[in-house]
Design a protein around this motif. Structure first.
Motif, PDB file in Angstrom:
ATOM      1  N   ALA A   1       0.834  -1.205   0.000  1.00  0.00           N
ATOM      2  CA  ALA A   1       0.000   0.000   0.000  1.00  0.00           C
ATOM      3  C   ALA A   1       0.867   1.253   0.000  1.00  0.00           C
ATOM      4  CB  ALA A   1      -0.921   0.003   1.213  1.00  0.00           C
ATOM      5  N   ILE A   2       1.943   1.205   0.803  1.00  0.00           N
ATOM      6  CA  ILE A   2       2.871   2.334   0.882  1.00  0.00           C
ATOM      7  C   ILE A   2       3.593   2.486  -0.451  1.00  0.00           C
ATOM      8  CG2 ILE A   2       4.997   3.141   2.034  1.00  0.00           C
ATOM      9  CD1 ILE A   2       3.170   3.061   4.290  1.00  0.00           C
ATOM     10  N   GLN A   3       3.661   3.733  -0.926  1.00  0.00           N
ATOM     11  CA  GLN A   3       4.192   3.970  -2.278  1.00  0.00           C
ATOM     12  C   GLN A   3       5.722   3.917  -2.365  1.00  0.00           C
ATOM     13  OE1 GLN A   3       2.401   7.230  -4.875  1.00  0.00           O
ATOM     14  NE2 GLN A   3       4.288   8.226  -4.255  1.00  0.00           N
ATOM     15  N   GLU A   4       6.387   4.449  -1.336  1.00  0.00           N
ATOM     16  CA  GLU A   4       7.838   4.571  -1.432  1.00  0.00           C
ATOM     17  C   GLU A   4       8.532   4.194  -0.134  1.00  0.00           C
ATOM     18  OE1 GLU A   4       8.655   8.602  -2.668  1.00  0.00           O
ATOM     19  OE2 GLU A   4       7.132   8.490  -4.239  1.00  0.00           O
ATOM     20  N   PHE A   5       9.581   3.386  -0.271  1.00  0.00           N
ATOM     21  CA  PHE A   5      10.434   3.011   0.852  1.00  0.00           C
ATOM     22  C   PHE A   5      11.813   3.580   0.556  1.00  0.00           C
ATOM     23  CE2 PHE A   5       6.953   0.099   0.661  1.00  0.00           C
ATOM     24  CZ  PHE A   5       6.612  -0.120   1.985  1.00  0.00           C
ATOM     25  N   LEU A   6      12.242   4.517   1.415  1.00  0.00           N
ATOM     26  CA  LEU A   6      13.391   5.343   1.088  1.00  0.00           C
ATOM     27  C   LEU A   6      14.583   5.088   1.998  1.00  0.00           C
ATOM     28  CD1 LEU A   6      10.895   8.216   1.173  1.00  0.00           C
ATOM     29  CD2 LEU A   6      12.116   7.780  -0.940  1.00  0.00           C
ATOM     30  N   ILE A   7      15.788   5.218   1.426  1.00  0.00           N
ATOM     31  CA  ILE A   7      17.004   5.216   2.259  1.00  0.00           C
ATOM     32  C   ILE A   7      17.601   6.623   2.248  1.00  0.00           C
ATOM     33  CG2 ILE A   7      17.592   2.767   2.123  1.00  0.00           C
ATOM     34  CD1 ILE A   7      19.507   3.486  -0.184  1.00  0.00           C
TER      35      ILE A   7
ATOM     36  N   ALA B   1       3.885   7.357   2.288  1.00  0.00           N
ATOM     37  CA  ALA B   1       2.683   6.515   2.249  1.00  0.00           C
ATOM     38  C   ALA B   1       1.801   6.874   1.051  1.00  0.00           C
ATOM     39  CB  ALA B   1       1.905   6.659   3.545  1.00  0.00           C
ATOM     40  N   ALA B   2       1.818   8.159   0.629  1.00  0.00           N
ATOM     41  CA  ALA B   2       0.894   8.627  -0.417  1.00  0.00           C
ATOM     42  C   ALA B   2      -0.496   8.075  -0.117  1.00  0.00           C
ATOM     43  CB  ALA B   2       1.375   8.227  -1.816  1.00  0.00           C
ATOM     44  N   SER B   3      -0.935   8.288   1.117  1.00  0.00           N
ATOM     45  CA  SER B   3      -2.058   7.520   1.651  1.00  0.00           C
ATOM     46  C   SER B   3      -3.420   7.866   1.057  1.00  0.00           C
ATOM     47  CB  SER B   3      -2.100   7.670   3.172  1.00  0.00           C
ATOM     48  OG  SER B   3      -2.301   9.025   3.492  1.00  0.00           O
ATOM     49  N   SER B   4      -3.509   8.947   0.304  1.00  0.00           N
ATOM     50  CA  SER B   4      -4.789   9.202  -0.398  1.00  0.00           C
ATOM     51  C   SER B   4      -5.121   8.031  -1.322  1.00  0.00           C
ATOM     52  CB  SER B   4      -4.711  10.495  -1.226  1.00  0.00           C
ATOM     53  OG  SER B   4      -4.643  11.614  -0.369  1.00  0.00           O
ATOM     54  N   THR B   5      -4.061   7.315  -1.772  1.00  0.00           N
ATOM     55  CA  THR B   5      -4.297   6.213  -2.719  1.00  0.00           C
ATOM     56  C   THR B   5      -4.839   4.954  -2.038  1.00  0.00           C
ATOM     57  OG1 THR B   5      -2.022   5.388  -2.562  1.00  0.00           O
ATOM     58  CG2 THR B   5      -2.470   7.020  -4.278  1.00  0.00           C
ATOM     59  N   PHE B   6      -4.745   4.858  -0.701  1.00  0.00           N
ATOM     60  CA  PHE B   6      -5.368   3.690  -0.042  1.00  0.00           C
ATOM     61  C   PHE B   6      -6.412   4.112   1.004  1.00  0.00           C
ATOM     62  CE2 PHE B   6      -1.155   4.196   2.013  1.00  0.00           C
ATOM     63  CZ  PHE B   6      -1.484   4.224   3.371  1.00  0.00           C
ATOM     64  N   TYR B   7      -6.908   5.326   0.809  1.00  0.00           N
ATOM     65  CA  TYR B   7      -7.956   5.833   1.698  1.00  0.00           C
ATOM     66  C   TYR B   7      -9.318   5.574   1.059  1.00  0.00           C
ATOM     67  CZ  TYR B   7     -10.681   9.203   4.452  1.00  0.00           C
ATOM     68  OH  TYR B   7     -11.607   9.799   5.260  1.00  0.00           O
TER      69      TYR B   7
END
Ligand code: PGA
Ligand code: ZN
Length: 427
Positions: free
Chosen positions: A164-170, A247-253
């Protein structure tokens, strides 16, 4: 101000391709002494209040995504009105175009048309003055190189997996320089590749839109755990390379149910806040972007109050690089950091105002690419010119992402001992 050599002589534009193979606008601004070229990016998980990206809608070309109208707006309407103006006077160039457009969201001529010209004019001025773009954008300042936020695992709208989370960043904050941070990020990326193959097989290293791996996972923790193993396999400690999520959470809201659907669960805002808080503690997250949907100012304020002392809560879709929206966020103490994207607002000078406002509020600033990019490294200069804390421009892989990282290496070399690296603020 502005010698004869930076006066705009002509403006051209054309339709070129972005990194997803979709058309986008490229503009060229000519002075007597130079031609500045720039092209604009395009997002996939866009904020609903972003400035308008004008598309032709003619299904016979590029499945309706052509930008011939925006190109014509540059060549026939905006360009002729800019002739004779000083390309170095970014505010003036932008103000003329904004006034001509006359709408709040640049919907008449298109933010893609206006921004391409705005960027190309700045570059034409830099070339005419024989200076680098970053010093053209901001003179007489102490420049700072940003910490790269490298998106090494892609999910959400950027990949075909179940994350669901769009990006996992280092975020290699422990580096001494930006160039070293890029090397560390690249090493972790390669180590992560090995970790993913060993755990999930070769299909786990296909990449998403921003060059990060798109393993067939659906649980947030599994993605973060693999990255953590990649960091350690590359020989770095958790304090050297911090982790972050967008999270760009609008996309899983789910708007109707007012719930978030993530990790095979349905959560309300409070439960989601607890979820992020647990992840923060477990993985030492330095940044959490767009944890709630784009109108959830109060939910943002709640998580910022809870985690903000040690964590940067970054607002992207909630602010859309818009000064008015950021101002509301400052008043509500909604976040302690902002994501900055040129094409969300549609001109260089308005983008600069947004950055300055955030800095004045004591917020951290992350200058960002879009998931649909071009080879234009403009944001490397923008981030440096304004002493941005972070730059988010994808994995250290794929030409359009690497174009920005490589430009930062060149900028840092040019600045030499004058270069300051923002990582020190977080190490
Ligand atoms: P986008 O996503 O470019 O696809 O909109 C980037 C982000 O959400 O930060
Ligand atoms: Zn985002």
């Amino acid at each position: 101000m502005g010698g004869v050599s930076t006066r705009i002589v002509s403006v051209r534009a054309r339709e070129v391709l972005d990194s997803r193979g979709n058309p986008t606008v490229e503009a060229e601004v000519a002075t007597a002494a130079s031609v500045g070229r720039a092209s604009v990016p395009s997002g996939a998980s866009k904020g609903k209040l972003e400035a308008l990206e004008l598309r032709d809608g003619d299904e016979r070309r590029f499945h309706g995504k052509g930008v011939k109208k925006a190109v014509a707006n540059v060549t026939k309407i905006l360009g002729p009105k800019l002739r004779g103006l000083d390309a170095a006077d970014t505010s003036k160039v932008d103000a003329v175009m904004i006034r001509l457009d006359g709408t709040a969201n640049k919907s008449k001529y298109g933010a893609n048309a206006i921004l391409a010209v705005s960027m190309a004019a700045a570059r034409a001025a830099a070339l005419a003055n024989s200076v680098s773009l970053f010093s053209q954008l901001r003179k007489r300042t102490r420049y700072a190189l940003p910490v790269p936020m490298m998106n090494v695992i892609n999910g959400g709208e950027h990949a075909g997996n179940g994350l669901a989370i769009q990006e996992f960043l280092i975020e290699p904050v422990g580096a001494g320089t930006c160039t070293e941070a890029i090397r560390m990020g690249s090493e972790v990326y390669q180590s992560l590749k090995g970790v993913l193959v060993a755990k999930y097989g070769r299909e786990a290293i296909n990449v998403g839109d921003e060059g990060g791996f798109a393993p067939p996972l659906s649980l947030t923790r599994d993605a973060l755990q693999s990255i953590r193993e990649g960091v350690s396999k590359a020989g770095y400690g958790e304090r050297d390379v911090r982790l972050g999520v967008d999270a760009a959470s609008s996309t899983f809201y789910d708007q109707k149910a007012k719930k978030y659907v993530i990790d095979d669960e349905t959560m309300d805002a409070g439960e989601l806040e607890d979820f992020y808080s647990a992840l923060r503690d477990e993985f030492g997250l330095l940044t959490i972007e767009d944890p709630f949907h784009e109108d959830a100012l109060e939910e943002f304020a709640s998580i910022t109050k809870r985690l903000g002392a040690k964590t940067k809560v970054i607002g992207d879709d909630i602010y859309v690089t818009n000064v008015k929206r950021i101002m509301a966020g400052i008043r509500a103490k909604a976040t302690n950091a902002v994501l900055i994207k040129l094409n969300q607002i549609g001109s260089v000078s308005e983008t600069e105002e947004a950055i300055e406002l955030a800095h004045k509020a004591g917020w951290s600033v992350a200058v960002s690419h879009r998931s649909g990019e071009t080879e234009d490294p403009f944001i490397a200069h923008l981030a440096t010119a304004f002493g941005s804390d972070f730059v988010k421009t994808g994995a250290p892989a794929r030409g359009e992402r690497v174009a920005k990282y490589n430009e930062l290496i060149r900028i840092e070399e040019e600045l030499g001992p004058r270069a300051k690296f923002s990582g020190k603020r977080f190490a």
